[in-house]
Each structure stands twice: as C-alpha cells, then as structure tokens.
Design a protein around this motif. Structure first.
Motif, short mmCIF file in Angstrom:
data_model
loop_
_atom_site.label_atom_id
_atom_site.label_comp_id
_atom_site.label_asym_id
_atom_site.label_seq_id
_atom_site.Cartn_x
_atom_site.Cartn_y
_atom_site.Cartn_z
N UNK A 166 4.08 -25.10 -43.26
CA UNK A 166 3.22 -24.24 -42.44
C UNK A 166 2.05 -25.06 -41.93
N UNK A 167 2.02 -25.29 -40.63
CA UNK A 167 0.95 -26.06 -40.02
C UNK A 167 1.43 -27.43 -39.57
N UNK A 210 -0.23 -26.37 -45.06
CA UNK A 210 -1.23 -27.35 -44.63
C UNK A 210 -2.28 -26.73 -43.72
N UNK A 211 -2.23 -25.43 -43.46
CA UNK A 211 -3.28 -24.77 -42.70
C UNK A 211 -4.50 -24.59 -43.60
N UNK A 212 -5.70 -24.41 -43.05
CA UNK A 212 -6.88 -24.21 -43.90
C UNK A 212 -6.66 -23.04 -44.86
N UNK A 213 -6.82 -23.26 -46.17
CA UNK A 213 -6.42 -22.25 -47.16
C UNK A 213 -7.45 -21.16 -47.42
N UNK A 214 -7.96 -20.57 -46.34
CA UNK A 214 -8.77 -19.37 -46.49
C UNK A 214 -7.83 -18.17 -46.66
N UNK A 215 -8.21 -17.24 -47.51
CA UNK A 215 -7.34 -16.10 -47.76
C UNK A 215 -7.01 -15.36 -46.47
N UNK A 216 -7.99 -15.26 -45.57
CA UNK A 216 -7.73 -14.55 -44.31
C UNK A 216 -6.72 -15.28 -43.43
N UNK A 217 -6.55 -16.58 -43.62
CA UNK A 217 -5.53 -17.33 -42.88
C UNK A 217 -4.15 -17.16 -43.47
N UNK A 218 -4.08 -16.66 -44.70
CA UNK A 218 -2.83 -16.65 -45.47
C UNK A 218 -2.29 -15.25 -45.64
N UNK A 219 -2.56 -14.38 -44.68
CA UNK A 219 -2.14 -13.00 -44.79
C UNK A 219 -0.63 -12.83 -44.87
N UNK A 220 0.13 -13.80 -44.34
CA UNK A 220 1.58 -13.69 -44.39
C UNK A 220 2.14 -14.00 -45.77
#
Length: 458
Positions: free
Chosen positions: A37-38, A281-291
């Motif tokens: 991812x990313x 590899x995307x920035x691991x903020x919880x809001x980025x990881x909703x999927x």
C-alpha cells in the motif's frame, strides 16, 4: 488525480453490499505474495526488491504516478527541470544501485552548488535581518554525540529506558553540548520538522542523523545528471508494469492467519488482491488507515502519531537580482530561527524567472492558506522596499502532508517506538516509510534492506 468521488462512492457501495470474496460477476482477483500500500520512496523500492528476491507484488498507489514526495517540475517554455520534492540523496551504495538498475545517471554534488547569494529577511515584515549564519564548527562534536545512539535515522531502535536528553527539547541538547553553531544548518536541512528547538531532541537527531551529518563531514550527496529525480520512478513504473495499480485506493483490507485480502477501487473498477502479506508504506495515521481492519494494539500505537506539514512549489518572480535567494530569519528569536508557520526560503532555480519556495507548519494547513501566505510573504519584501520583487504566480505547488509524524514527549519516554517496532509482522503486516526510518530516501532504503528478508520469507 486517481478516482473521482463518484467512482469511489460506487465501489465503496458495492463493497458494503457484499462480502470480500471472489465469485461469478465479482471483482477480478489478483494473487500475489505481497500487497504494497503506497508507491512512494518506500513502496516502490520494496516492490522492486521483492521481485528481485523472487516474490510477486502488487502496489496500490492513490496518485497517477509513483514517487511520493519526489516531484519534478518541467518548464514548458524552456524544457528545464526543477526538483521540488527530493532534491539530493546521500551518496550510498544502495542509492547508486537503485538508480543504476534503471539506468539513471547520478552526479556528485560539489560544495559550491549553483552559487548565488542568500539574503536573510523576515517574511513577516519583508525587512532585512542583520544575520549571517555561523560556520557549523560544532558539527564533529554533534556527530560524536549522536553516534552514541547508533543509526536511529535508519532503524529506530532506542535504548530502554529512553535517555532523558532524547526526550527533552532539542534546545536543551544544543545547550548541553555547545552545539549552537549547527542549529541553522539543522533547521535548513530539516525543513518540515516544525518547531525544531521545542520538539524532543530525538526528532532532530533522527532527521539530521549519522547519515546526513557524516556525509557533510566526509561523504557526499548526489542527484540525477538530468536534474530530474522523478526519472527513477518513471522507469520503475515501466518495470513494474501491471503490478503498479495507479490511481487506486484500498477500500477494505481483511487480514487472517491464512493471508490478506484487499479490495481495491481503481480506474478500471474493483479488484481483489489476495496476498500472503501486506506492506503498508503510507503515513500510518489512523485516519489514513480506514480501510484496514486495525486491531486494538495497532490502533492504540498508531493513534499516538501527530503530523507536521511541509509545502513546496515553484513561483514566477521578477525584480530580484540574478542569483539572489531569500531565506527567512528573525531578529528576536533564538538562533534567529523564523517562527512557523512560515516560509523557509525563496531560492533561484536553473530556469531564469522561476524560484523554488518552501513553507513549513507545525500542523497541517489548507493549501489555499499556504498559497496565500507564500504570496503575501514575498509581496511584503517589495512593500518594505527590500527588493522590488514582483510575484507573478505559481508554476507548480504541492502540499506534502502529513509530514514528520511525531509523538509527545511522554509517549516517547514511555517506549512508543519499542511498541511501534513490535508491530512488524503482526497480523501478517509489515510497515515502512518515513515514520519508521526518517524523511530520507537513502535511510528508508537501507532500513528496508534489513526488513525485506522477513517480508520475503515463506
């Protein structure tokens, strides 16, 4: 770029209406060893190397290109190129190998750069500041001090308990070891870190670490001969072919003991990637990881991150003398560092009339606000009579947010990075990127080389 809102809503609606399984009339299934991812610096490098290690991959990238923060502006009038994201890289074997596998020529940078003059102004007022940066004579002492903690710019492996001086503000670390002469150097290199002096010293040492300090002292830096670092990612895209799913997003991720299933929404509709492992590899903020189906452990750790913000672009200016760049400074602050949010600099490029601009903020801002403040800061220089500079518009602009993820001192002292490292391999998931190494492609790639054997293992 990527999916339109209508396309995304359509795929999400279909995902919500049916379980994530393959079947007649369902999404096309792609089977790979690893789903990445990313497609930034970490994701692209990992995908290429995993293939070399005999593993099949699929890379899911939301933008219509690979490269992440590596961006290059191509001037249509002159054909000139300006790197606005990643400009230089450490001269390391892993860097030369990675560019070399795609036939991208690198050149060593000399200390003089392109020459020119830097004038220090306060962009809040537009007035000049009587300031000349000191020679960084304390750099060898800094290198010696940070070397006690090892390569924490590559793999964040902190002592337990975390030393108090790494948790205390960087200003305290500077004062304790008489390092004042390097502060401006660290600030200028560490654009995007936010409030350098108030953040825990660990973050300055992570960004301006053994790799960077060592290369300044006795190594070197490289860039592409074409002054187009995006060439690396253009050729990596060709190399990966259909394994790079551009303009695509993970809508839902399900992880189990048997593997990983990722529902992907892309320009050609929905697909399901079935893989043995997941690399995020995307920035691991919880809001980025909703999927992702984050469990309580993952959520409690990743939820501690807070983002900084960095913005870059190219502006058209007239009125500045040839070769003159403007750097932000303040008369009343420690080490003359400018308060943020604010401009870092306005620097001439190799294309006449085009200037690089960099802007930083301790927390994300709307792009419209940043663009307005960049213009206002430049126009204040003219209004103050410092230089008759005229702002003529943006040639390109990019917001690099989130940037420089950090945690609060109490979390740092409480063993946050030990818990973060323990997530590697948990739920068949591995993690890489700037938050796991530093905002430095060479350090990310060297760190990945230590992680790849675990990802590639059967």
């Amino acid at each position: 770029m990527g999916l339109t809102r209508k396309q995304m809503l359509g795929v999400m609606g279909a995902a919500a209406a049916a379980p994530l399984v393959s079947g007649a009339g369902g999404p096309r299934v792609i089977r790979r060893d690893v789903c990445v991812l990313g497609g930034g610096s970490a994701g692209t490098y990992a995908a290429v190397r995993l293939r070399e290690l005999g593993r099949s991959v699929a890379v899911v990238e939301a933008r219509d290109r690979l490269g992440g923060h590596t961006e290059t502006y191509h001037d249509p009038a002159t054909g000139g190129t300006i790197d606005i994201g990643v400009v230089v890289l450490e001269d390391e074997p892993v860097v030369r190998d990675h560019f070399g596998r795609f036939g991208v020529e690198l050149v060593r940078l000399t200390g003089g750069g392109e020459g020119g003059t830097t004038a220090y102004v306060d962009f809040r007022t537009g007035r000049p500041v009587g300031y000349t940066p000191p020679a960084p004579v304390a750099l060898p002492a800094y290198y010696e001090q940070i070397s006690r903690y090892g390569p924490i710019d590559t793999v964040i492996d902190l002592p337990d308990p975390v030393p108090a001086e790494l948790v205390a503000p960087f200003a305290d670390f500077v004062a304790a070891h008489d390092l004042g002469s390097i502060v401006r150097l660290v600030f200028d290199y560490g654009q995007g870190i936010g409030d350098l002096l108030r953040l825990p010293a660990f973050y300055a040492i992570n960004l301006f670490g053994q790799g960077v300090a060592g290369k300044i002292l006795g190594g070197g830096f490289v860039t592409t001969a074409a002054h187009d670092n995006s060439l690396l990612y253009e050729r990596a895209t060709e190399h990966l072919g259909g394994d790079a799913l551009l303009g695509s997003r993970a809508v839902r991720v399900e992880r189990s003991r048997s593997g990983v299933r990722v529902l992907v929404a892309g320009p050609d509709g929905a697909r399901v990637i079935e893989a043995g492992k997941l690399l995020v590899t995307i920035p691991p903020l919880v809001r980025n990881l909703g999927a992702l189906d984050l469990d309580g452990t993952e959520r409690s750790v990743l939820g501690r991150f807070e983002p900084g913000a960095y913005y870059t672009g190219v502006v058209r200016l007239s009125g500045l003398p040839a070769g003159v760049g403007l750097a932000n400074a303040a008369a009343e602050t420690p080490y003359h560092l400018p308060p943020l949010p604010g401009l870092y600099m306005v620097g001439p490029s190799a294309v006449p009339g085009l200037y690089n601009v960099k802007y930083g903020s301790p927390s994300p801002l709307p792009d419209a606000v940043v663009r307005r403040e960049i213009r206002a800061g430049i126009e204040r220089v003219a209004a103050a009579g410092t230089y008759p500079v005229r702002f003529e518009g943006f040639a390109t602009y990019a917001g690099h947010t989130p940037f420089e993820l950090h945690v609060r001192p109490r979390d740092l002292a409480g063993g946050f990075y030990r818990r973060l490292g323990a997530l590697q391999g948990h739920n068949r998931t591995y993690w890489s990127g700037a938050a796991w190494h530093s905002h430095n492609s060479a350090r990310i790639w060297i760190g990945l080389e230590k992680l790849l054997p675990s990802i590639a293992a059967g």
